[in-house]
Design a protein around this motif. Structure first.
Motif, PDB file in Angstrom:
ATOM      1  N   ILE A 141       1.071  -1.211   0.016  1.00 40.18           N
ATOM      2  CA  ILE A 141       0.076  -0.027   0.194  1.00 40.18           C
ATOM      3  C   ILE A 141       0.749   1.225  -0.023  1.00 40.18           C
ATOM      4  CG2 ILE A 141      -1.557   1.279   1.199  1.00 40.18           C
ATOM      5  CD1 ILE A 141      -2.923  -1.237   2.284  1.00 40.18           C
ATOM      6  N   GLU A 142       1.868   1.217   0.989  1.00 36.08           N
ATOM      7  CA  GLU A 142       2.651   2.439   1.067  1.00 36.08           C
ATOM      8  C   GLU A 142       3.667   2.728  -0.174  1.00 36.08           C
ATOM      9  OE1 GLU A 142       5.035   2.641   4.472  1.00 36.08           O
ATOM     10  OE2 GLU A 142       3.390   2.749   6.032  1.00 36.08           O
ATOM     11  N   SER A 143       3.656   1.573  -0.896  1.00 37.79           N
ATOM     12  CA  SER A 143       4.649   1.855  -2.108  1.00 37.79           C
ATOM     13  C   SER A 143       3.766   2.663  -3.310  1.00 37.79           C
ATOM     14  CB  SER A 143       4.984   0.555  -2.870  1.00 37.79           C
ATOM     15  OG  SER A 143       3.905  -0.108  -3.555  1.00 37.79           O
ATOM     16  N   GLY A 144       2.590   2.642  -3.173  1.00 32.36           N
ATOM     17  CA  GLY A 144       1.771   3.277  -4.020  1.00 32.36           C
ATOM     18  C   GLY A 144       1.596   2.591  -5.320  1.00 32.36           C
ATOM     19  N   GLU A 145       1.841   1.337  -5.838  1.00 33.30           N
ATOM     20  CA  GLU A 145       2.094   0.872  -7.156  1.00 33.30           C
ATOM     21  C   GLU A 145       0.572   0.241  -7.266  1.00 33.30           C
ATOM     22  OE1 GLU A 145       4.573  -2.965  -5.023  1.00 33.30           O
ATOM     23  OE2 GLU A 145       3.429  -3.656  -6.601  1.00 33.30           O
ATOM     24  N   VAL A 309      -7.937  -6.477   0.608  1.00 36.24           N
ATOM     25  CA  VAL A 309      -7.720  -5.068   0.334  1.00 36.24           C
ATOM     26  C   VAL A 309      -7.940  -4.610  -1.186  1.00 36.24           C
ATOM     27  CG1 VAL A 309      -5.977  -3.194   0.830  1.00 36.24           C
ATOM     28  CG2 VAL A 309      -5.917  -5.098   2.140  1.00 36.24           C
ATOM     29  N   SER A 310      -8.745  -3.925  -1.359  1.00 35.22           N
ATOM     30  CA  SER A 310      -8.937  -3.172  -2.652  1.00 35.22           C
ATOM     31  C   SER A 310      -8.391  -1.949  -2.952  1.00 35.22           C
ATOM     32  CB  SER A 310     -10.521  -2.993  -2.846  1.00 35.22           C
ATOM     33  OG  SER A 310     -11.031  -4.546  -2.971  1.00 35.22           O
ATOM     34  N   CYS A 311      -7.544  -1.714  -3.800  1.00 34.83           N
ATOM     35  CA  CYS A 311      -7.070  -0.576  -4.197  1.00 34.83           C
ATOM     36  C   CYS A 311      -7.597  -0.213  -5.584  1.00 34.83           C
ATOM     37  CB  CYS A 311      -5.506  -0.462  -4.305  1.00 34.83           C
ATOM     38  SG  CYS A 311      -4.801  -1.064  -2.762  1.00 34.83           S
TER      39      CYS A 311
END
Lengths: 403, 403
Positions: A141-145, A309-311
């Protein structure tokens, strides 16, 4: 693995299930040493002295007088936490306290302040956001990918209510029931993944078995300040189990007896008295006949139910070998070493806080924020309305350090 | 199967995907006859006349002038429903109208009133609470054998947003996006199982792909007047699919191509224009080259995602052969005949209403109540607060009749 500047000597206070389960992590972490234990149970003390050659004490006061000890792991029942944290803090020992930190926000605040006043670290664990798969999700999540997080869902159906329980675990006012005891893990996982700051909560909790009259199920909706939505669904009545959806893997690794239906409920129904039930639970503690081999059990990372987790650009869930990422063009497994464990991460968070001066994620204020979600879940259900939160804190530090 | 007192002649208005998919049920139901169709598409009309030897018309007005016709199935786009329902009602034809009934509560109310004024039945379908597994769940709940319902959860992750779409399906203000189009099914299922009367809603909806700027995911929390909690989670972004959790079975039966990852998203990205995309969708209508064989597809009852109902004494979920009940002492499969279908139940509900005088479950007020949940889900997300519902109705009649 970097060189460790200093070795921390740790004493365990209480050798029940929580205390016993932390021993392998203390032994495995290269920066700490298992130096002492205290419990009123003489047999356990003797076994501890024999197995680990550590100092043994009947009380936390005696253990805290030992100048060998740098830090304590407090694994006593919740109701003793305030007193035990005070004793340890005033003896200038750093502290890991087993979750839940407390049953009231006032007690939580007292412990936070006494630790701050005495200049010692206060870390609350083990809770399930320490587990490597959850930490790895946070890292992705923190990587933003995968873009921004849209929603986080955790669903856990199991036999919690019918595992052998001490009386206080079945009394809501003492922090018992699934919302306090297990919701705290769900909210801990969800808060780590969502950034920490829950804005509001709407929940319905249920008490469906009058003979075990505490919360046995709940449906909880959370929205974070940053707009992320989350749900935590729990059902501990030993009917459907989410292990059916998680590769047959539960909290303690792969199931060995998943073909026996409803056995927890049956065992409890056949248990004649509360004393017999407590005896069953005690037998799961250090050296007991129902005690797990925590080293052996960890053939897989624990699945605390099903977490998805849905991004914007993909979804993440757990896989027996680590995580599965469902990305834009392909799905792939992100492997996680089996040697990493959640409890090792607890010890490491203490080590980094004490020796490296890093601000820990799971400090007293983090635990107080988890507790606030538990309390307001029950309150929201009673009042049948959405409630807003006042004691939330953001995730403090980056995860994914190597030990 | 009881003798049928009377045969109802049904005309289909519109031969897109919805219209075509209802044909087998009209043919199969012993109490009705497929008597006519209307569409502006000449080729479809010719094929219809050839295949079914029915009357053919270009317009609904012409079809409704036919004295043969007792009832119409209106399968035109949502924006035409108010006008088409008025035409049919004033011609004293009973009506099945494809969901969603409308995009506004005012239009829904207009249609309800015009049907009442003209003394005709108005049934809204097909929606997924008509499906035999959902009907059977309701039957088990009503039997009381599992005690009271505690909570109902439906989770659906799929590729909805990237299936070929007409422009209005991607415009929220025209009733597009997953909350209107698919949430309506989730809420329909959940309302049938929970008793119908939702007290409050808290939701967060998401628009994560700017090139298809309508709701693509949502997290919805509902509480019923009777205290039952429910969640509806939807993610249509073609990443994780809940078919992974439902025996590989989706809405259209067992998947045949589940090993190709992200193919819906890829197809849409490769589609050059909106016209090309609409052409892809049109090809799925009656007689089109992408048209499904609805008779053949039904090798299994549809799984509208994963639905788990928790009662005091057991949980229920779908199984490839029917349902699995996780009871107090054992888990067991409740088989459901493959010959029963949701669309057959739609036709049967009309038949029973018209011929037997039974009050239907899925009437205009039921559909209006579903629509209210959709509207307030989107509003709750915008206003970031819990909202209360005003147009809810209880489940009217018992389910589980044999046709």
């Amino acid at each position: 693995m970097p060189t460790h500047k200093r070795i921390l000597n740790i004493g365990i206070v209480g050798l029940g299930i929580a205390g016993a389960s932390m021993i392998p992590a203390i032994i495995d972490h290269p920066g700490v040493r298992l130096a002492a234990a205290s419990t009123r149970n003489k047999e356990r003390l003797e076994k501890f002295a024999k197995d680990y050659n550590g100092e043994t004490y009947f009380t936390i006061e005696e253990l805290c007088e030992s100048s060998t000890i740098d830090a304590v792991y407090i694994a006593t029942p919740t109701e003793f936490h305030t007193e035990h944290v005070r004793i340890a803090a005033e003896a200038k020992k750093h502290i890991i306290v087993e979750k839940p930190l407390s049953v009231t926000l006032e007690d939580a605040e007292d412990m936070i302040e006494i630790a701050e006043r005495n200049g010692v670290q206060l870390i609350v664990g083990h809770s399930h956001s320490f587990e490597p798969p959850i930490q790895k999700m946070r890292e992705i999540i923190e990587s933003g990918e995968l873009g921004k997080v849209l929603m986080i869902h955790n669903w856990y159906y199991n036999d919690w209510l019918y595992r052998p329980r001490t009386p206080e675990e079945l009394k809501t006012e003492l922090g018992g029931g699934v919302t306090y005891r297990q919701g705290s893990h769900q909210f801990d996982i969800i808060r780590l993944l969502g950034g920490g700051e829950v804005r509001s909560i709407r929940a319905v909790t249920g008490i469906a078995d009058a003979s075990r009259s505490t919360e046995g199920n709940h449906s909880v909706f959370l929205e974070f300040e940053n707009g992320i939505a989350a749900t935590a669904v729990y059902n501990g009545y030993d009917h459907f189990h989410t292990t059916d959806l998680t590769f047959g893997i539960g909290e303690g690794g792969p199931l060995t007896n998943s073909n026996v239906y409803g056995q927890s409920r049956r065992l409890i129904k056949d248990t004649k008295s509360q004393t017999d039930e407590v005896a069953l639970k005690v037998a799961s503690g250090f050296g007991g006949e129902r005690s797990k081999n925590y080293k052996e059990a960890e053939k897989s990372h624990p699945f605390f139910g099903l977490t998805i987790v849905s991004c914007e650009k993909g979804d993440i869930r757990q896989h027996p070998d680590g995580l599965i990422v469902y990305g834009e063009d392909e799905k792939y497994v992100v492997p996680i070493l089996k040697e990493e464990t959640g409890r090792l991460n607890v010890i490491d968070e203490l080590y980094r806080a004490v020796v490296e001066g890093e601000k820990p994620v799971h400090d007293g204020r983090w635990a107080k924020a988890n507790l606030e979600v538990c309390i307001k879940a029950i309150q929201s259900s009673k009042e049948r309305k959405e409630l807003y939160l006042d004691h939330q804190v953001p995730v403090q530090s980056k995860v994914g350090h190597s030990i």
